[in-house]
Write a protein that holds these residues in place. Structure first.
Motif, PDB file in Angstrom:
ATOM      1  N   ALA A 186       0.799  -1.225   0.000  1.00  0.00           N
ATOM      2  CA  ALA A 186       0.000   0.000   0.000  1.00  0.00           C
ATOM      3  C   ALA A 186       0.834   1.280   0.000  1.00  0.00           C
ATOM      4  N   GLN A 187       0.226   2.278  -0.588  1.00  0.00           N
ATOM      5  CA  GLN A 187       0.646   3.649  -0.377  1.00  0.00           C
ATOM      6  C   GLN A 187      -0.278   4.155   0.724  1.00  0.00           C
ATOM      7  N   VAL A 188       0.293   4.770   1.738  1.00  0.00           N
ATOM      8  CA  VAL A 188      -0.489   5.186   2.897  1.00  0.00           C
ATOM      9  C   VAL A 188      -0.180   6.644   3.207  1.00  0.00           C
ATOM     10  N   GLU A 189      -1.234   7.417   3.381  1.00  0.00           N
ATOM     11  CA  GLU A 189      -1.079   8.796   3.831  1.00  0.00           C
ATOM     12  C   GLU A 189      -1.944   8.969   5.068  1.00  0.00           C
TER      13      GLU A 189
ATOM     14  N   THR B 248     -10.286   4.639   0.978  1.00  0.00           N
ATOM     15  CA  THR B 248      -9.573   3.529   0.375  1.00  0.00           C
ATOM     16  C   THR B 248      -9.732   3.580  -1.132  1.00  0.00           C
ATOM     17  N   GLU B 249      -8.700   3.140  -1.819  1.00  0.00           N
ATOM     18  CA  GLU B 249      -8.705   3.112  -3.281  1.00  0.00           C
ATOM     19  C   GLU B 249      -7.870   1.929  -3.752  1.00  0.00           C
ATOM     20  N   THR B 250      -8.217   1.406  -4.912  1.00  0.00           N
ATOM     21  CA  THR B 250      -7.314   0.496  -5.607  1.00  0.00           C
ATOM     22  C   THR B 250      -6.330   1.371  -6.386  1.00  0.00           C
ATOM     23  N   PRO B 251      -5.202   0.826  -6.801  1.00  0.00           N
ATOM     24  CA  PRO B 251      -4.283   1.646  -7.602  1.00  0.00           C
ATOM     25  C   PRO B 251      -4.931   2.193  -8.875  1.00  0.00           C
ATOM     26  N   GLU B 252      -5.806   1.414  -9.477  1.00  0.00           N
ATOM     27  CA  GLU B 252      -6.476   1.865 -10.701  1.00  0.00           C
ATOM     28  C   GLU B 252      -7.416   3.039 -10.426  1.00  0.00           C
ATOM     29  N   SER B 253      -8.238   2.915  -9.386  1.00  0.00           N
ATOM     30  CA  SER B 253      -9.170   4.011  -9.089  1.00  0.00           C
ATOM     31  C   SER B 253      -8.414   5.245  -8.619  1.00  0.00           C
ATOM     32  N   TRP B 254      -7.324   5.034  -7.887  1.00  0.00           N
ATOM     33  CA  TRP B 254      -6.524   6.175  -7.431  1.00  0.00           C
ATOM     34  C   TRP B 254      -5.873   6.880  -8.603  1.00  0.00           C
ATOM     35  N   SER B 255      -5.379   6.109  -9.555  1.00  0.00           N
ATOM     36  CA  SER B 255      -4.729   6.687 -10.727  1.00  0.00           C
ATOM     37  C   SER B 255      -5.683   7.599 -11.484  1.00  0.00           C
ATOM     38  N   LYS B 256      -6.926   7.173 -11.626  1.00  0.00           N
ATOM     39  CA  LYS B 256      -7.924   8.007 -12.307  1.00  0.00           C
ATOM     40  C   LYS B 256      -8.163   9.303 -11.544  1.00  0.00           C
ATOM     41  N   LYS B 257      -8.270   9.218 -10.222  1.00  0.00           N
ATOM     42  CA  LYS B 257      -8.501  10.421  -9.411  1.00  0.00           C
ATOM     43  C   LYS B 257      -7.274  11.319  -9.401  1.00  0.00           C
ATOM     44  N   ALA B 258      -6.095  10.706  -9.343  1.00  0.00           N
ATOM     45  CA  ALA B 258      -4.858  11.488  -9.294  1.00  0.00           C
ATOM     46  C   ALA B 258      -4.672  12.289 -10.576  1.00  0.00           C
ATOM     47  N   LYS B 259      -5.075  11.713 -11.704  1.00  0.00           N
ATOM     48  CA  LYS B 259      -4.950  12.427 -12.977  1.00  0.00           C
ATOM     49  C   LYS B 259      -5.796  13.691 -12.986  1.00  0.00           C
TER      50      LYS B 259
ATOM     51  N   SER C 299      -4.339   0.283  -2.210  1.00  0.00           N
ATOM     52  CA  SER C 299      -3.817  -1.085  -2.191  1.00  0.00           C
ATOM     53  C   SER C 299      -4.553  -1.983  -3.161  1.00  0.00           C
ATOM     54  N   ASN C 300      -3.831  -2.940  -3.725  1.00  0.00           N
ATOM     55  CA  ASN C 300      -4.437  -3.981  -4.556  1.00  0.00           C
ATOM     56  C   ASN C 300      -5.355  -4.881  -3.748  1.00  0.00           C
ATOM     57  N   GLU C 301      -5.184  -4.914  -2.432  1.00  0.00           N
ATOM     58  CA  GLU C 301      -6.003  -5.761  -1.558  1.00  0.00           C
ATOM     59  C   GLU C 301      -7.491  -5.403  -1.626  1.00  0.00           C
ATOM     60  N   PHE C 302      -7.799  -4.211  -2.093  1.00  0.00           N
ATOM     61  CA  PHE C 302      -9.185  -3.748  -2.118  1.00  0.00           C
ATOM     62  C   PHE C 302      -9.937  -4.152  -3.392  1.00  0.00           C
ATOM     63  N   LYS C 303      -9.218  -4.696  -4.368  1.00  0.00           N
ATOM     64  CA  LYS C 303      -9.853  -5.053  -5.641  1.00  0.00           C
ATOM     65  C   LYS C 303     -11.017  -6.009  -5.417  1.00  0.00           C
ATOM     66  N   GLY C 304     -12.165  -5.654  -5.984  1.00  0.00           N
ATOM     67  CA  GLY C 304     -13.339  -6.504  -5.939  1.00  0.00           C
ATOM     68  C   GLY C 304     -14.079  -6.521  -4.616  1.00  0.00           C
ATOM     69  N   LYS C 305     -13.635  -5.730  -3.659  1.00  0.00           N
ATOM     70  CA  LYS C 305     -14.288  -5.711  -2.340  1.00  0.00           C
ATOM     71  C   LYS C 305     -15.156  -4.463  -2.205  1.00  0.00           C
ATOM     72  N   PRO C 306     -16.323  -4.601  -1.580  1.00  0.00           N
ATOM     73  CA  PRO C 306     -17.166  -3.424  -1.340  1.00  0.00           C
ATOM     74  C   PRO C 306     -16.448  -2.423  -0.415  1.00  0.00           C
ATOM     75  N   LEU C 307     -16.829  -1.173  -0.533  1.00  0.00           N
ATOM     76  CA  LEU C 307     -16.209  -0.111   0.255  1.00  0.00           C
ATOM     77  C   LEU C 307     -16.251  -0.398   1.756  1.00  0.00           C
ATOM     78  N   ILE C 308     -17.363  -0.897   2.257  1.00  0.00           N
ATOM     79  CA  ILE C 308     -17.469  -1.176   3.694  1.00  0.00           C
ATOM     80  C   ILE C 308     -16.449  -2.218   4.126  1.00  0.00           C
ATOM     81  N   ASP C 309     -16.211  -3.229   3.293  1.00  0.00           N
ATOM     82  CA  ASP C 309     -15.210  -4.247   3.611  1.00  0.00           C
ATOM     83  C   ASP C 309     -13.791  -3.667   3.566  1.00  0.00           C
TER      84      ASP C 309
END
Length: 94
Positions: free
Chosen positions: A18-21, A73-84, A38-48
Motif C-alpha cells: 500500500a501507499q499510505v497517507e 480507500t482506493e485500488t491503484p487503478e481508481s486512485w490513478s484516475k482520481k490522481a490524474k 492497495s491492490n487488496e481492495f480489488k473486488g471488495k465493497p467499500l465497507i469491507d
C-alpha cells in the motif's frame, strides 16, 4: 496517542503493497484522516475495505490510543484516475 508514522506502520503491516497517507486531524495524535491505496481492495465493497483498515488499527482503537479515524480507500487503478484529475500528487482528496 500515536504518531502519524506509528499509524502508517500499523497499516503497512497489514497492507505491505500500500501507499499510505495519514494526517493528524486535530494535532492531538488521536484523530486521523487516512488514505490507503492497495491492490487488496480489488473486488471488495467499500465497507469491507474500511473494515480491513480498521482491523489493522484494532489494538490502537481498542486501547483508545486512537479515538477517531476518517478512512478513504482506493485500488491503484481508481486512485490513478482520481490522481490524474487532481494533478497527480499523492494526497488525501477532500
Amino acid at each position: 496517542m500515536m504518531t502519524v508514522s506509528e499509524v502508517q506502520k500499523l497499516i503497512k503491516v497489514a497492507f505491505p503493497d500500500a501507499q499510505v497517507e495519514v494526517v493528524d486531524m486535530t494535532g492531538g495524535s488521536d484523530h486521523f484522516q487516512i488514505l490507503v491505496v492497495s491492490n487488496e481492495f480489488k473486488g471488495k465493497p467499500l465497507i469491507d475495505q474500511h473494515r480491513m483498515v480498521q482491523k489493522s488499527l484494532e489494538s490502537a482503537l481498542n486501547d483508545n490510543r486512537i479515538h477517531a479515524v476518517h478512512i478513504k480507500t482506493e485500488t491503484p487503478e481508481s486512485w490513478s484516475k482520481k490522481a490524474k484529475t487532481s494533478g497527480g500528487e499523492f494526497q488525501i482528496l477532500h
